[in-house]
Design an enzyme around this catalytic site. Structure first.
Site, PDB file in Angstrom:
ATOM      1  N   GLY A   1       0.979  -1.176   0.455  1.00 32.00           N
ATOM      2  CA  GLY A   1      -0.011  -0.150  -0.186  1.00 32.00           C
ATOM      3  C   GLY A   1       0.759   1.567  -0.133  1.00 32.00           C
ATOM      4  O   GLY A   1       2.360   1.438   0.162  1.00 32.00           O
ATOM      5  N   ASP A   2       0.038   2.239   0.346  1.00 30.00           N
ATOM      6  CA  ASP A   2       0.725   3.598  -0.276  1.00 30.00           C
ATOM      7  C   ASP A   2       1.093   4.140   1.642  1.00 30.00           C
ATOM      8  O   ASP A   2       1.282   3.511   2.698  1.00 30.00           O
ATOM      9  CB  ASP A   2      -0.238   4.479  -1.133  1.00 30.00           C
ATOM     10  CG  ASP A   2       0.889   5.658  -1.152  1.00 30.00           C
ATOM     11  OD1 ASP A   2       1.329   6.109  -0.747  1.00 30.00           O
ATOM     12  OD2 ASP A   2       1.448   5.577  -2.998  1.00 30.00           O
ATOM     13  N   ILE A   3       0.289   5.568   1.104  1.00 29.17           N
ATOM     14  CA  ILE A   3       0.873   6.332   2.644  1.00 29.17           C
ATOM     15  C   ILE A   3      -0.074   6.299   3.127  1.00 29.17           C
ATOM     16  O   ILE A   3      -1.296   6.650   2.377  1.00 29.17           O
ATOM     17  CB  ILE A   3       1.228   7.787   2.430  1.00 29.17           C
ATOM     18  CG1 ILE A   3       1.896   8.556   3.478  1.00 29.17           C
ATOM     19  CG2 ILE A   3       0.278   8.533   1.483  1.00 29.17           C
ATOM     20  CD1 ILE A   3       2.355   9.878   3.685  1.00 29.17           C
TER      21      ILE A   3
ATOM     22  N   PHE B   1      -5.270  -2.929   9.920  1.00 30.92           N
ATOM     23  CA  PHE B   1      -6.535  -2.213   9.385  1.00 30.92           C
ATOM     24  C   PHE B   1      -6.550  -0.822  10.213  1.00 30.92           C
ATOM     25  O   PHE B   1      -6.484  -0.770  11.466  1.00 30.92           O
ATOM     26  CB  PHE B   1      -8.048  -2.925   8.979  1.00 30.92           C
ATOM     27  CG  PHE B   1      -8.007  -3.501  10.661  1.00 30.92           C
ATOM     28  CD1 PHE B   1      -9.039  -2.476  12.088  1.00 30.92           C
ATOM     29  CD2 PHE B   1      -7.882  -4.262  11.000  1.00 30.92           C
ATOM     30  CE1 PHE B   1      -9.435  -3.124  12.499  1.00 30.92           C
ATOM     31  CE2 PHE B   1      -8.293  -4.887  12.420  1.00 30.92           C
ATOM     32  CZ  PHE B   1      -9.298  -4.146  12.755  1.00 30.92           C
TER      33      PHE B   1
ATOM     34  N   CYS C   1      -3.602   7.261   0.872  1.00 25.03           N
ATOM     35  CA  CYS C   1      -3.690   5.919   0.311  1.00 25.03           C
ATOM     36  C   CYS C   1      -2.903   6.064  -1.208  1.00 25.03           C
ATOM     37  O   CYS C   1      -3.489   5.089  -2.275  1.00 25.03           O
ATOM     38  CB  CYS C   1      -4.794   4.565   0.434  1.00 25.03           C
ATOM     39  SG  CYS C   1      -5.102   5.190   1.911  1.00 25.03           S
TER      40      CYS C   1
END
Length: 243
Positions: free
Chosen positions: A100-102, A179, A196
């Site tokens: 995933g991203d930020i 999560f 994200c």
């Protein structure tokens, strides 16, 4: 869509609510627990006593101080704030090993880290993520909030706004990370990143949708119930963890 785990002997998952903890400390704890589960798996594979496989792993709950975490596939350009500004808002930035991203973690957000041996559930990362999403969707439904999935994206959304981000790492089919559900989260902190890595989608929280502060303890309980239902495990208090 309701996912159901494969038929198997009862799987026990040790549950720990760690309260407020710095990000790096819990990241290190996750790595240690993941390695412990891998070592258990190795020992189990060398043993003829297959019934020893009942420990499914750990579920950690935590709230972090203000922190931005960047996944290994993300772009550093999605952090829009300078180091000086991060100090002003008392936030840190950490590049980590999940997918995933930020994203942002902070007070009022329920962060859940399942450290599970998927060999005892199902060895399918896509199904694992969809099952996590389903647990969040079911939790939101108990508050009258309709959560959904968005094609091509991971996580849970409400009316096109992201309410729960997800990112994991899996080694030898043992998971870590998990999560982040916005409950009473200060959403202004998302304004300093491209959440994200998706520039055209807003974020939201349970508090914003319901118009009032939400009992976080109650959310934690309902989330635990949803996870137990979706993954068919039993939560139990384990020995205290050193954090």
């Amino acid at each position: 869509m309701k996912q159901k785990a494969i038929s198997a002997p009862e799987r026990l998952v040790y549950f720990h609510d760690l309260g407020h903890q710095p990000y790096a400390r819990i990241w290190e704890l996750q790595k240690n627990l993941q390695q412990e589960m891998i070592d258990r798996k190795t020992a189990r594979q060398l043993s003829v006593h297959r019934e020893e496989a009942s420990l499914g792993g750990y579920l950690l709950y935590v709230e972090h101080p203000h922190v931005y975490t960047l996944g290994k596939s993300g772009s550093r350009n999605h952090l829009l704030a300078s180091p000086e500004f991060l100090r002003q808002i008392e936030a840190e930035f950490v590049a980590i090993d999940r997918g995933g991203d930020i994203t942002y973690h902070g007070p009022g957000q329920l962060v859940g880290y399942p450290v599970l041996d998927l060999d005892l559930f199902f060895t399918d990362i896509g199904r694992y993520l969809r099952t996590l999403e389903e647990a969040v969707i079911q939790l939101l439904a108990t508050y009258g909030i309709t959560g959904s999935r968005e094609p091509g994206y991971t996580g849970v959304w409400v009316g096109g706004a992201k309410i729960c981000a997800m990112g994991i790492k899996c080694s030898r089919w043992v998971t870590m990370h998990g999560f982040a559900l916005n409950v009473n989260t200060d959403l202004s902190y998302f304004g300093h990143i491209v959440p994200c890595g998706i520039p055209d989608r807003p974020v939201t929280s349970m508090q914003k949708l319901l118009g009032d502060v939400v009992d976080l303890h109650e959310v934690k309980q309902r989330m635990a119930e949803a996870l137990q239902q979706q993954f068919a495990f039993r939560l139990s208090s384990g020995l205290p963890l050193s954090v």
